[in-house]
Scaffold this active site. Structure first.
Site, short mmCIF file in Angstrom:
data_model
loop_
_atom_site.label_atom_id
_atom_site.label_comp_id
_atom_site.label_asym_id
_atom_site.label_seq_id
_atom_site.Cartn_x
_atom_site.Cartn_y
_atom_site.Cartn_z
N ASP A 1 0.85 -1.19 0.00
CA ASP A 1 0.00 0.00 0.00
C ASP A 1 0.88 1.25 0.00
OD1 ASP A 1 0.86 0.41 2.70
OD2 ASP A 1 -0.83 -0.77 3.42
N LYS B 1 -4.00 0.86 -2.79
CA LYS B 1 -4.99 0.50 -1.77
C LYS B 1 -5.58 1.79 -1.25
CE LYS B 1 -5.21 -1.15 2.95
NZ LYS B 1 -4.44 -1.72 4.04
N ARG C 1 -8.73 3.57 1.31
CA ARG C 1 -9.68 3.36 2.39
C ARG C 1 -10.57 4.60 2.46
NH1 ARG C 1 -8.85 -0.13 6.64
NH2 ARG C 1 -6.65 -0.12 6.17
N ASP D 1 5.60 -5.49 4.70
CA ASP D 1 4.71 -4.64 5.49
C ASP D 1 5.17 -4.68 6.94
OD1 ASP D 1 2.65 -2.86 5.89
OD2 ASP D 1 1.05 -4.25 5.32
N THR E 1 -4.64 -7.24 3.52
CA THR E 1 -3.77 -6.35 2.77
C THR E 1 -2.72 -7.16 2.01
OG1 THR E 1 -4.10 -4.49 4.26
CG2 THR E 1 -2.08 -4.47 2.96
#
Length: 152
Positions: free
Chosen positions: A5, A34, A36, A60, A68
């Site tokens: 992301d 990504k 939100r 990550d 994710t």
């Protein structure tokens, strides 16, 4: 090297630079889109960067539900990645993470032992892909460096 992301781009780039230094060769970079909005995560499997035919290291900070990592791995595979190896400092493995991470888009999942993987059932699909590595050497080096700095 890829970030799942936009928020993790800097972390993944720093790891890529370190890997380039260690390997003494270029390591490519990619990022998966990504978004939100109002608590709803969305993505169009958009990948920035060329991953076609490559093994991708997906980095990550933590894995909670696994969504994710799974979403990013699916996008990377659709973009032509040969395989996707997921890496995270902390494996929380909440909810249905064991099944989510069992997805075929992920070849392996590597986390540190900073959080014991007790939430991941032994029968979960992700268990066969999971490698837990010790964070102790990293902490030991940090403590040693701090101690040496204080002695000056």
């Amino acid at each position: 090297m890829a970030s799942p992301d936009p928020g993790g781009v800097k972390r993944a780039q720093l790891w890529r630079e370190s890997l380039e230094h260690a390997l003494q060769r270029h390591v490519g970079f990619a990022m998966v889109d990504k978004r939100r909005s109002a608590g709803v995560v969305s993505s169009d499997n958009l990948v920035a960067g060329d991953v076609n035919g490559h093994t991708v290291l997906l980095l990550d900070d933590l894995v909670a539900s696994g969504e994710t990592m799974r979403r990013a791995a699916v996008a990377l595979r659709l973009a032509g990645a040969r395989e996707v190896l997921a890496f995270a400092a902390h494996g929380l493995f909440t909810g249905a993470a064991g099944e989510v991470l069992g997805d075929d888009s992920l070849a392996s999942i590597v986390v540190t032992d900073s959080v014991p993987a007790f939430r991941l059932p032994a029968t979960a699909g992700a268990r066969s892909k999971l490698l837990v590595v010790s964070a102790a050497p990293l902490f030991a080096r940090a403590i040693s460096a701090a101690h040496a700095a204080w002695q000056r």
